[in-house]
Design an enzyme around this catalytic site. Structure first.
Site, PDB file in Angstrom:
ATOM      1  N   GLU A   1       9.139   5.212  -5.146  1.00  0.00           N
ATOM      2  CA  GLU A   1       8.647   4.053  -4.383  1.00  0.00           C
ATOM      3  C   GLU A   1       8.780   2.865  -5.305  1.00  0.00           C
ATOM      4  O   GLU A   1       8.160   2.840  -6.365  1.00  0.00           O
ATOM      5  CB  GLU A   1       7.190   4.332  -3.975  1.00  0.00           C
ATOM      6  CG  GLU A   1       6.777   3.635  -2.704  1.00  0.00           C
ATOM      7  CD  GLU A   1       6.086   2.337  -2.977  1.00  0.00           C
ATOM      8  OE1 GLU A   1       6.803   1.329  -3.162  1.00  0.00           O
ATOM      9  OE2 GLU A   1       4.850   2.321  -3.014  1.00  0.00           O
TER      10      GLU A   1
ATOM     11  N   CYS B   1       2.970  -3.781  -4.694  1.00  0.00           N
ATOM     12  CA  CYS B   1       4.350  -3.779  -4.220  1.00  0.00           C
ATOM     13  C   CYS B   1       4.410  -4.311  -2.791  1.00  0.00           C
ATOM     14  O   CYS B   1       5.421  -4.819  -2.344  1.00  0.00           O
ATOM     15  CB  CYS B   1       4.988  -2.410  -4.341  1.00  0.00           C
ATOM     16  SG  CYS B   1       3.970  -1.112  -3.690  1.00  0.00           S
TER      17      CYS B   1
END
Ligand SMILES: Cc1cc2nc3c(=O)[nH]c(=O)nc-3n(C[C@H](O)[C@H](O)[C@H](O)COP(=O)(O)OP(=O)(O)OC[C@H]3O[C@@H](n4cnc5c(N)ncnc54)[C@H](O)[C@@H]3O)c2cc1C
Length: 1010
Positions: free
Chosen positions: A767, A801
């Site tokens: 990720e 993020c």
């Protein structure tokens, strides 16, 4: 009037007699209202007709409310026509004739369309005009004078909801001051009208204001209770002072439940100040729909008695019922409001008695449009010997004029709550009024529109069995039974409007600070292993404070960890899924018990503010609970196919040894998610925590061990990424790598893993960040868009993020949005994470700060720096929030992930361009849209291709199971965390086929078993 608690006169009528009088009075009020339906062709008649339609059709009501909400932002005839079409024509609704014609004409594109659009605009303005008394003091004066002449008082409220910046809060303060100055002299000149000018206790101020405290401080938040009270008072004090100087009165409205305690604290602490000691014309509100409303009133009464004070109390039912029930359901909290209308009414009647019994101190105002509620006040006053001028009845301007007239006709003092202001900030108010007018359980709707029988309207409230019981508290979440786990539910966030949670966090911080500096050895094969070299973890808000130290693994320790994990693998992989899930459920229970301590630890180790830290812990618990259940769902082998003589089993098995490389920005949640997913799927795990947050990671590993993870199944291996990380990625004994972090490191891992297979090709789940855009449409709700963009871009200093790093604004909204955004950003407080008023804490390390500031320099070269927040200069790793405007889509700051509080604002001519900009980056993680156009929402949903798209809300804070999280393109390889496919990445599916036929005999299928 007698002082102290009133004695009930001995001759007080029996209850039944009293009830008969209440009903009789209510009937008289109703009789005054009867026949008040406006003529069909009058303006009121048309509006009433529309409302009736809306009430008959829930879908139309929703569309109408939504149209009213968006209407003030529609700038052109084309925009109005477009929205009319989308809301009414395209929605396939059956419309009342007047609206059908208007929509058809306005959207036809013929020469009369502008006229039709203008007619719709006039209608809506007429609607709003019903509820608003004027734009400002001057505009409102004629109506107020007319009211006074009729013997009706007023209380003025400046329209508008929460403000997004300190500049807007200042403007509100000035508006209130101007209102006082603009009205005081004028109202003083009016001829005396005793019914509104005098009360049992003496002169009554004519100038009467109502005020919402949320409009006086843009950063108001119960998590920062003391700071919010102080900031509100700083702006309120001059207003109250001016009101008092000019002989006026002021009441603090009550708003959403989360601001209730704050409002009372502001009220009482301001009145305790020396200069307001003798001021009796302040007022406050009690909301009877709150389950603990009786305690509110009792606390106010005790406060008044202890200090020998007098003030006004307005008793209401409460205007935020829908909001409170929805928010409570979303958060998993018990609703603070009654959910049975009869309970609210009964509480109202009970508090009416308490208020009137103490009317020498608490000057009662009964605010309601319910004839029964008003009649109870009137008759209770009569029973208690409170004179007619010892209390007042209050109503909202524009709601139920006939009712007002009927009550005033009985000789009681009536005051109208009269909002002043422009249409735009007033829309939220208007929507609330429309909701109230059209709610099924509204008295006005039943009485005026539905013509309910008088008997039904005047009868005593029917309470539910729960009425009178202790208000429900959030029950302690029971430990999950692995044999019967029940459905997954998200762990509720802490409700920081509750004092016990604020105190619990403070106490946890104290405990954590006492415990700082401890050393954490490696854990390999269930044993402590120490190293000569140590990693030092520091508090990013106070870098000289050592949070703890951790051993630093080298290759030898990494080799030992792989060996331990491999030794533990066969037993763990073969363990039944129930046994593995049980470890997760027990670990969840352990984290739950330490939730505030873990959150406080993240505040000091990762620089997370309270809400952020709390959400990190609850997400970690969610992962454990969710993946535990997922493992049970996937764990049982499945029989496939039903051909005779053949037995097919399909089942999943752990892949082997998993390396978990975790980030520091969600030091508990993401680490827990990756580790628990690997573990529960039958893998053994080597946890390599992020350099800055080894202490939090040690707590997780300890919890998993305590929860029963056998020795060697979870190994704690802090170390340097370049050395031990790379070594493990290449190690043939590692089968699977779960990584969350930057794109560069993620790609490096993908390459290295491919180049160095183990027993087979290594599976990598990575990720890897994003460059996330929010699109702001021309019709967006800017109150919402500004505040949500600020929190999405700057909370946790932009180090998520999922954070917003660019906002693409359509031309028509650009100037307004950007102006408000810049003010909002300047209002945000940057500071130490542990201070409750901090919104933007430090960044994680000095190197991170340098890297972010180099992007800021880049931004200065390629765009216009429009706003910088203020950051303290006390050694913490702070970066003030930066906003660059007029950024080109090709600019570096519009393309690269910065991972800090830097926001690029880009302008788009239309939606095509906005979508092209938002999608024109290498990443595809999160994205957002603020729009109230159904067509735009539908198109963006299709065309803005990111992993997690959020519409009309912030773009961070995905919840496990509700919003499975993760992206594609350069944002990641793998499926979404917290979603139904996640565990599948950690397992190998296997099929075993057995020929069950021997010597021509095949046993029946049901005898074969699993
Ligand atoms: C002068 C004035 C000032 C006001 N100031 C405030 C204020 O400061 N803060 C504030 O919050 N409100 C305020 N209100 C609004 C008020 O709280 C009510 O929303 C409104 O008056 C409707 O109540 P009612 O008694 O007139 O009507 P009713 O029709 O008898 O009651 C409607 C009310 O019942 C409650 N209710 C509805 N459905 C349910 C249910 N299923 N379960 C439990 N309860 C339910 C809700 O509170 C709803 O508003 C004010 C109202 C007036 C008239």
């Amino acid at each position: 009037m007698a002082a102290g608690r009133r004695r009930r006169p001995a001759a007080m009528a029996a209850t039944t007699d009293r009830e008969a009088r209440v009903q009789e009075t209510a009937r008289r009020i109703l009789a005054g209202v009867a026949g008040s339906r406006p003529r069909r062709l009058s303006r009121e008649g048309l509006q009433a007709g529309l409302m009736e339609w809306a009430m008959a059709d829930e879908r139309l009501k929703v569309q109408l409310l939504r149209f009213v909400d968006v209407f003030p932002t529609l700038r052109s005839q084309a925009e109005v026509a477009g929205h009319l079409r989308e809301y009414f024509a395209d929605a396939g609704l059956e419309l009342p004739r007047a609206l059908r014609w208007a929509v058809r004409l306005a959207t036809a594109g013929t020469p009369v369309s502008p006229l039709a659009t203008a007619a719709v605009r006039r209608q809506l303005q007429g609607f709003a005009g019903r509820f608003i008394v004027g734009r400002d003091a001057g505009d409102a004066l004629p109506s107020l004078r007319a009211l006074h002449r009729q013997g009706i008082g007023f209380t003025l409220d400046v329209l508008g909801e929460a403000v997004v910046s300190e500049r807007e809060a200042d403007a509100y303060q000035q508006t209130y001051l101007a209102l006082v100055d603009g009205l005081a002299d004028e109202v003083a000149r009016w001829p005396a009208v005793p019914v509104v000018d005098t009360a049992a206790w003496g002169r009554l101020p004519r100038l009467n204001l109502s005020l919402k405290i949320t409009s006086l401080y843009s950063q108001i938040d119960p998590v920062d209770f003391r700071g919010s009270v102080a900031a509100v008072k700083d702006r309120l004090r001059p207003i109250v002072r001016r009101v008092r100087e000019r002989g006026g009165a002021i009441t603090l409205d009550l708003e959403q439940h989360r601001f209730r305690d704050l409002t009372y604290a502001v009220f009482t602490s301001l009145l305790e100040e020396e200069e307001f000691r003798g001021f009796d014309d302040a007022g406050v509100v009690v909301q009877a729909y709150l389950r603990d409303a009786d305690r509110d009133l009792e606390a106010l009464l005790q406060w008044a008695k202890a200090r020998d004070r007098r003030f006004h109390v307005r008793l209401v039912k409460g205007a935020y019922w829908d909001y409170e029930t929805v928010v409570a359901a979303q958060e998993g909290w018990p609703p603070p409001v009654f959910t049975h209308k009869g309970d609210t009414d009964a509480m109202y009647e009970r508090l009416t008695g308490v208020l009137l019994e103490n009317s020498d101190r608490l000057r009662p105002a009964f605010a309601s449009h319910n004839a029964r509620s008003l009649a109870v006040a009137i008759e209770t006053a009569r029973d208690l010997g409170v004179p007619a001028d010892g209390f007042e009845l209050q109503m909202l301007h524009g709601m139920g004029e006939p009712l007002r007239a009927a009550v005033a006709g009985l000789g009681f003092r009536v005051r109208e709550y009269a909002p002043v202001g422009e249409l735009l900030p007033g829309m939220a108010y208007l929507v609330r009024r429309l909701l109230e007018n059209t709610a099924n359980e509204s008295f006005l709707r039943q009485a005026v529109v539905e013509g309910a029988a008088a008997d039904e309207l005047v009868r005593p409230p029917r309470t539910s069995p729960a009425f009178g019981a202790e208000p429900p508290r959030l029950p302690a979440v029971p430990d999950t039974d692995p044999g019967d786990p029940g459905p997954f539910r998200n762990e509720p966030h802490a409700d920081f409007s509750r004092r016990e949670n604020r105190d619990a966090f403070d106490e946890a911080l104290t405990r954590v600070r006492r415990d700082l500096g401890r050393h954490h050895p490696l854990r390999i094969g269930g044993r402590d292993v120490d190293t000569a070299e140590r990693l030092v973890s520091v508090d990013p808000s106070h870098p000289d404070v050592v949070v703890g130290t951790a051993a630093c693994a080298g290759r030898a320790e990494a080799e030992a960890a792989v060996a331990a994990a491999r030794r533990a693998l066969p037993g763990w992989r073969a363990a039944p899924p129930q046994a593995r899930a049980a470890v997760l459920f027990r670990a969840a229970a352990l984290l739950r018990r330490q939730r505030f301590d873990l959150a406080a630890l993240m505040t000091v180790e990762a620089g997370k503010t309270r809400r952020e830290a709390d959400a990190d812990v609850t997400e970690a618990i969610d992962f454990l609970e969710y993946y535990g259940r997922e493992a049970l769902r996937l764990g049982a082998p499945r029989r496939l196919g039903h051909a005779p003589g053949e037995h097919n089993l399909y089942f999943y098995e752990g892949r082997g040894v998993a390396l978990v490389v975790a980030p520091w920005n969600f030091p508990l949640a993401i680490l827990t998610g990756m580790t628990s997913a690997a573990l529960v799927s039958g893998n053994t795990v080597i946890v390599k925590p992020a350099g800055p947050t080894p202490v939090v990671a040690a707590r997780l590993v300890a919890a998993l061990e305590e929860a029963g993870a056998p020795a060697g199944t979870v190994n704690y291996l802090p170390g340097r990424g370049a050395e031990v990380g790379d070594f493990l990625v290449r190690h043939p004994g590692v089968d699977l790598i779960a990584f969350t972090g930057s794109m560069e490191v993620g790609l490096h891992i993908v390459r290295e893993a491919a180049a160095h297979p183990g027993e087979g090709v290594k599976k990598v789940i990575a990720e890897m960040g994003g460059k996330n855009a929010v699109i702001v449409d021309g019709d967006a709700d800017l109150d919402l868009a500004v505040s949500e963009v600020v929190s999405s871009a700057f909370h946790y200093a932009g180090q998520k993020c999922s954070a917003a790093s660019q906002v693409v604004v359509l031309d028509s909204a650009y100037d307004q949005f950007v102006g408000r955004l810049l003010d909002a950003v300047r209002s945000v407080r940057v500071g130490p994470a542990e201070e409750p008023g901090t919104r933007v804490g430090p960044v994680i390390t000095a190197e991170a700060r340098e890297r972010i500031l180099s992007y800021v320099e880049q931004g200065r070269r390629e765009a216009t720096l429009a706003a910088v927040g203020e950051a303290p200069d006390d050694g913490g790793f702070y970066v003030a929030p930066y906003v660059f405007v007029d950024v080109s889509p090709q600019a570096v700051i519009a393309q690269e992930e910065i991972f800090g509080p830097v926001l690029a604002v880009l302008r788009a001519a239309d939606l095509d361009e906005a979508l092209a900009i938002a999608g024109g980056v290498r990443y595809a993680l999160t994205g957002g849209l603020f729009s109230r156009s159904p067509a735009t929402i539908a198109r963006v949903r299709r065309e803005f291709r990111v992993g997690n798209l959020y519409i009309n809300r912030g773009i961070t804070g995905a919840l496990v199971e509700r919003q499975p999280f993760g992206g594609f393109k350069m944002s990641g390889v793998g499926s979404k965390a917290g979603g139904p496919d996640y565990l599948l990445q950690f397992v190998e599916p296997r099929t075993v086929t057995e020929n069950t036929m021997r010597r021509g005999f095949a046993p029946p299928e049901d005898l074969l078993g699993e």
